[in-house]
Design a protein around this motif. Structure first.
Motif, PDB file in Angstrom:
ATOM      1  N   ASP A   2       3.969   1.383  -4.931  1.00 54.35           N
ATOM      2  CA  ASP A   2       4.436   2.761  -4.853  1.00 54.35           C
ATOM      3  C   ASP A   2       4.966   3.010  -3.449  1.00 54.35           C
ATOM      4  OD1 ASP A   2       4.911   5.476  -4.862  1.00 54.35           O
ATOM      5  OD2 ASP A   2       3.145   5.941  -6.064  1.00 54.35           O
ATOM      6  N   GLY A   3       6.261   3.145  -3.326  1.00 56.15           N
ATOM      7  CA  GLY A   3       6.867   3.337  -2.022  1.00 56.15           C
ATOM      8  C   GLY A   3       6.504   4.640  -1.364  1.00 56.15           C
ATOM      9  N   ASP A   4       6.003   5.614  -2.168  1.00 57.59           N
ATOM     10  CA  ASP A   4       5.649   6.910  -1.609  1.00 57.59           C
ATOM     11  C   ASP A   4       4.326   6.872  -0.864  1.00 57.59           C
ATOM     12  OD1 ASP A   4       7.947   7.942  -2.682  1.00 57.59           O
ATOM     13  OD2 ASP A   4       6.965   8.603  -4.536  1.00 57.59           O
ATOM     14  N   LYS A   5       3.549   5.812  -1.073  1.00 55.39           N
ATOM     15  CA  LYS A   5       2.235   5.708  -0.446  1.00 55.39           C
ATOM     16  C   LYS A   5       2.330   4.951   0.870  1.00 55.39           C
ATOM     17  CE  LYS A   5       0.380   7.801  -3.902  1.00 55.39           C
ATOM     18  NZ  LYS A   5      -0.133   9.162  -3.745  1.00 55.39           N
ATOM     19  N   ASP A   6       1.399   5.265   1.776  1.00 52.80           N
ATOM     20  CA  ASP A   6       1.417   4.623   3.086  1.00 52.80           C
ATOM     21  C   ASP A   6       1.224   3.120   2.966  1.00 52.80           C
ATOM     22  OD1 ASP A   6       1.800   7.088   4.228  1.00 52.80           O
ATOM     23  OD2 ASP A   6      -0.342   7.403   4.660  1.00 52.80           O
ATOM     24  N   ASN A   7       0.301   2.709   2.105  1.00 55.43           N
ATOM     25  CA  ASN A   7       0.052   1.270   1.996  1.00 55.43           C
ATOM     26  C   ASN A   7       0.893   0.619   0.911  1.00 55.43           C
ATOM     27  OD1 ASN A   7      -1.146   2.210  -0.314  1.00 55.43           O
ATOM     28  ND2 ASN A   7      -3.235   1.611   0.252  1.00 55.43           N
ATOM     29  N   GLY A   8       1.690   1.407   0.165  1.00 56.77           N
ATOM     30  CA  GLY A   8       2.613   0.849  -0.803  1.00 56.77           C
ATOM     31  C   GLY A   8       1.990   0.350  -2.075  1.00 56.77           C
ATOM     32  N   THR A   9       0.657   0.465  -2.253  1.00 52.10           N
ATOM     33  CA  THR A   9      -0.010  -0.083  -3.428  1.00 52.10           C
ATOM     34  C   THR A   9      -1.037   0.903  -3.977  1.00 52.10           C
ATOM     35  OG1 THR A   9       0.214  -2.326  -2.537  1.00 52.10           O
ATOM     36  CG2 THR A   9      -1.368  -2.008  -4.321  1.00 52.10           C
ATOM     37  N   ILE A  10      -1.024   1.045  -5.301  1.00 48.38           N
ATOM     38  CA  ILE A  10      -2.068   1.810  -5.988  1.00 48.38           C
ATOM     39  C   ILE A  10      -2.895   0.831  -6.795  1.00 48.38           C
ATOM     40  CG2 ILE A  10      -2.555   3.573  -7.717  1.00 48.38           C
ATOM     41  CD1 ILE A  10       0.004   4.953  -6.961  1.00 48.38           C
ATOM     42  N   ILE A  11      -4.187   0.856  -6.609  1.00 44.88           N
ATOM     43  CA  ILE A  11      -5.092  -0.040  -7.324  1.00 44.88           C
ATOM     44  C   ILE A  11      -5.841   0.754  -8.379  1.00 44.88           C
ATOM     45  CG2 ILE A  11      -7.047  -1.624  -7.120  1.00 44.88           C
ATOM     46  CD1 ILE A  11      -6.227  -2.116  -4.247  1.00 44.88           C
ATOM     47  N   ARG A  12      -5.861   0.226  -9.600  1.00 44.56           N
ATOM     48  CA  ARG A  12      -6.568   0.880 -10.690  1.00 44.56           C
ATOM     49  C   ARG A  12      -7.514  -0.115 -11.354  1.00 44.56           C
ATOM     50  NH1 ARG A  12      -3.413   5.512 -12.652  1.00 44.56           N
ATOM     51  NH2 ARG A  12      -1.367   5.543 -11.660  1.00 44.56           N
ATOM     52  N   TYR A  13      -8.575   0.418 -11.949  1.00 41.20           N
ATOM     53  CA  TYR A  13      -9.440  -0.368 -12.817  1.00 41.20           C
ATOM     54  C   TYR A  13      -9.028  -0.089 -14.261  1.00 41.20           C
ATOM     55  CZ  TYR A  13     -12.555  -0.987  -8.784  1.00 41.20           C
ATOM     56  OH  TYR A  13     -13.093  -1.303  -7.559  1.00 41.20           O
ATOM     57  N   LEU A  14      -8.704  -1.134 -15.011  1.00 44.07           N
ATOM     58  CA  LEU A  14      -8.240  -0.978 -16.387  1.00 44.07           C
ATOM     59  C   LEU A  14      -9.189  -1.656 -17.366  1.00 44.07           C
ATOM     60  CD1 LEU A  14      -4.391  -1.661 -16.074  1.00 44.07           C
ATOM     61  CD2 LEU A  14      -5.607   0.518 -15.931  1.00 44.07           C
ATOM     62  N   ASP A  15      -9.541  -0.945 -18.433  1.00 42.38           N
ATOM     63  CA  ASP A  15     -10.277  -1.557 -19.529  1.00 42.38           C
ATOM     64  C   ASP A  15      -9.351  -2.506 -20.295  1.00 42.38           C
ATOM     65  OD1 ASP A  15     -12.551  -0.094 -18.942  1.00 42.38           O
ATOM     66  OD2 ASP A  15     -12.031   1.546 -20.294  1.00 42.38           O
ATOM     67  N   PHE A  16      -9.920  -3.580 -20.828  1.00 45.19           N
ATOM     68  CA  PHE A  16      -9.096  -4.499 -21.611  1.00 45.19           C
ATOM     69  C   PHE A  16      -9.920  -5.083 -22.757  1.00 45.19           C
ATOM     70  CE2 PHE A  16     -11.240  -7.500 -18.834  1.00 45.19           C
ATOM     71  CZ  PHE A  16     -11.461  -8.600 -19.659  1.00 45.19           C
ATOM     72  N   VAL A  17      -9.222  -5.497 -23.794  1.00 45.83           N
ATOM     73  CA  VAL A  17      -9.796  -6.251 -24.919  1.00 45.83           C
ATOM     74  C   VAL A  17      -8.787  -7.322 -25.280  1.00 45.83           C
ATOM     75  CG1 VAL A  17     -10.653  -6.191 -27.285  1.00 45.83           C
ATOM     76  CG2 VAL A  17     -11.007  -4.216 -25.803  1.00 45.83           C
ATOM     77  N   GLU A  18      -9.233  -8.574 -25.386  1.00 42.18           N
ATOM     78  CA  GLU A  18      -8.327  -9.661 -25.737  1.00 42.18           C
ATOM     79  C   GLU A  18      -9.049 -10.675 -26.616  1.00 42.18           C
ATOM     80  OE1 GLU A  18      -7.252 -10.904 -21.847  1.00 42.18           O
ATOM     81  OE2 GLU A  18      -9.007 -12.214 -21.584  1.00 42.18           O
TER      82      GLU A  18
END
Length: 606
Positions: free
Chosen positions: A164-180
């Motif tokens: 994300d270029g709008d953020k100071d560090n350029g990165t947004i980190i998320r926790y995502l649920d998954f099923v595989e």
């Protein structure tokens, strides 16, 4: 407002914000705000003394005195200072170099929380990054009315990084649920529905321009002060221990005349999933073992492979290295003592909720344990939520402090209250759909007095009094009260600077027969956040809420479906139980002999 006993929390917040910003002198603040409050309070008490013995007429009256005195606890809500976060001194160099900057309001949206100087938020980050927060389960043939064959799936939480270029560090980190699928050639209708729902909702979150909530953004809605959320991956968690579900329990829950007990089945280490089988805790990384100065035994911290919150979910239990701690799901006096001391070390204050589910009150595993997850929960962080009636509104941002975010902690009224140990412990009978007793430590005691030990003594006696009645216990710490000059006394990292609130919910059954009757209600639901197992349950709550919102406010009883569910599982008659609790606790001031208190509660039928 004070004369009529109708305190509106929002107006208090506004008043305190104005005075704190404008009146830099504590003495001016005291004279301008508290003196009028005390005078008005005395007038209201003198004019209402004739109704003090009527339970039906006193909730607001009792609310006035306790809420005025508790304003000191809330002053820190409006501090603009960033809460300090003690790091883990023992973490290795790799963690120091790769861990993100944790902050609830930070650029990456990840919450910060620690306990006993263990940086749990960073521990959780590395567990997820290393693929440890996952498990496998078999979806049975014909499960969920489908005709598919058995399939093996892996589910859990993974990291997602978005530039994300709008953020100071350029990165947004998320926790995502998954099923595989473990075998890519297999399919199952139930798994496909879960995967489709996750992908659709996560895509909406990733393309949204709104500030992230540090997760995949579970589907949710609010109904008044309560919240409901849909977290499909949680439905894949391991099955309950033997005797914790089945026809007998279901029959007891649906029979109004059948009494259920919190005493679990006899402990059997051969069937205890915590110490045997593929999901035993020793197969997981031990996050840490905490042994504080005042604790009776060390406590282990493990992660939950089926987290209720993708930002973190931990299991706390007396250390497995001592086989004497291999026992069933019942808290002893020593457990209560240790639990409250652990909660007092949470930093920032209120950033972790510690909760215990008894048998027939949401517990699923027959090994003594306590849950812990970040606070506020995701459902209470989202400001662009769906309100009743299906319309979307952008609400003003509320205070996000964990100790003041849940519906039960934001109550404006109570039925009755009294103090113990010269004001060191406050006991309140809350005006809430399910019977709830709040025990709070107070900073009015001398610094040489261990207020958490006094609080745990009160909790032990309360549990002895309710006997074998199902119950939930939720614990939050908060900044200590201010001193007589209005100054904040929380000036260092000493654990004794924080106070602790304990909420004890006293139950009659595990499930509501009228609202989502197949859903087991646990500690989270008692605090006011419902975890729905499927879309149908969420739609049922939303549909009921939409109908209720159309009714005129003529009825005195709350019409919220979640409030009705809590009322359905509440112990009654609650006033009789309160009188027994009150009598038992008041006896503590007359007898401080610890040797007379049994280590394990003597459960008796009330």
């Amino acid at each position: 407002i004070l004369v009529h006993g109708k305190i509106q929390t929002a107006k208090y917040k506004m008043k305190e914000r104005i005075f704190i910003n404008c009146c830099y002198s504590p003495r001016i603040y005291f004279l301008v705000f508290y003196v009028p409050v005390l005078v008005t309070e005395m007038i209201s008490w003198s004019t209402s003394i004739s109704i003090i013995h009527s339970p039906q007429l006193t909730p607001s009256l009792f609310s006035v005195k306790r809420r005025v005195s508790s304003l000191n606890k809330r002053i820190i809500l409006f501090s603009s200072d960033t809460a300090s976060f003690p790091g883990n001194e023992n973490k290795d160099e790799s963690e120091q170099q790769t861990a993100p900057n944790f902050s609830l309001h930070g650029n990456n949206g990840l919450p910060e929380y620690s306990m006993a100087s263990v940086n749990l938020s960073q521990k959780w980050f590395h567990l997820v990054k290393d693929g440890q927060v996952s498990a496998t389960t078999t979806i049975q043939e014909g499960d969920d009315n489908d005709d598919d064959d058995d399939v093996l799936v892996r589910y859990g939480v993974r990291l997602d990084e978005k530039q994300d270029g709008d953020k100071d560090n350029g990165t947004i980190i998320r926790y995502l649920d998954f099923v595989e699928y473990e075998n890519s050639n297999e399919t199952h209708a139930r798994v496909e529905r879960i995967r489709s729902a996750l992908q659709q909702h996560q895509h909406q979150q990733q393309t949204s321009k709104d500030e992230p909530n540090s997760s995949d953004g579970i589907k949710q809605f609010h109904d008044g002060m309560f919240a409901a959320q849909l977290q499909l991956v949680r439905t894949l968690r391991p099955p309950p221990s033997e005797g914790f579900s089945g026809a007998v329990a279901a029959a007891a829950d649906n029979d109004e005349d059948e009494k259920v007990s919190c005493i679990p089945p006899d402990y059997n280490d051969e069937t205890d999933s915590f110490v045997t089988g593929p999901l035993k805790l020793t197969n997981r990384p031990l996050i840490d073992t905490v042994n504080l100065e005042h604790m009776h035994t060390p406590w282990d911290i493990y992660h939950n492979v089926s987290p209720a919150d993708s930002r973190g979910h931990f299991l706390l239990l007396p250390t497995l290295s001592q086989k004497s701690n291999w026992r069933n799901q019942m808290l002893t006096d020593k457990d209560c003592h240790d639990l409250l001391h652990l909660s007092s070390t949470v930093s920032p204050p209120g950033s972790l909720l510690l909760c215990y589910n008894s048998f027939h009150a949401g517990a699923s595993q027959n090994h003594v344990h306590v849950h812990a997850w970040p606070c506020p929960p995701l459902a209470l962080l989202d400001q662009n939520h769906v309100v009743v009636g299906g319309e979307e509104e952008e609400e003003e941002e509320e205070e996000r402090d964990g100790w003041f975010c849940y519906p039960v902690s934001k109550l404006g009224s109570m039925f009755d209250f009294f103090d113990l140990f010269d004001g060191g412990v406050e006991v309140s009978f809350l005006d809430y759909p399910v019977m709830c007793i709040e025990l709070s430590s107070s900073s009015s005691l001398s610094a040489t007095v261990n207020k958490y030990s006094l609080l745990s003594k009160a909790l032990s006696v309360l549990l002895q009094t309710i006997g074998d009645i199902p119950h939930n216990i939720c614990v939050l710490n908060r900044p200590s009260s201010t001193d007589d000059n209005g100054d904040d006394t929380n000036t260092n990292d000493d654990e004794d600077d924080d106070d602790v609130d304990v909420y004890v919910f006293i139950r009659s059954k595990e499930k509501s027969p009228n609202v989502v009757p197949q859903h087991k209600l646990g500690a989270s639901e008692m605090m006011g956040v419902f975890h729905c197992r499927n879309e149908e349950e969420l739609q049922e709550l939303a549909a009921d809420a939409a109908l209720d919102s159309e009714k005129e406010e003529e009825e005195e009883e709350e019409t919220s479906p979640m409030a009705r569910a809590l009322r359905d599982v509440s112990y009654e008659p609650r006033w009789d139980m309160w009188e027994q609790i009150k009598e038992s606790l008041l006896g503590l001031d007359d007898d401080d002999d610890d040797d007379k208190k049994p280590d394990v509660y003597e459960r008796t039928t009330i």
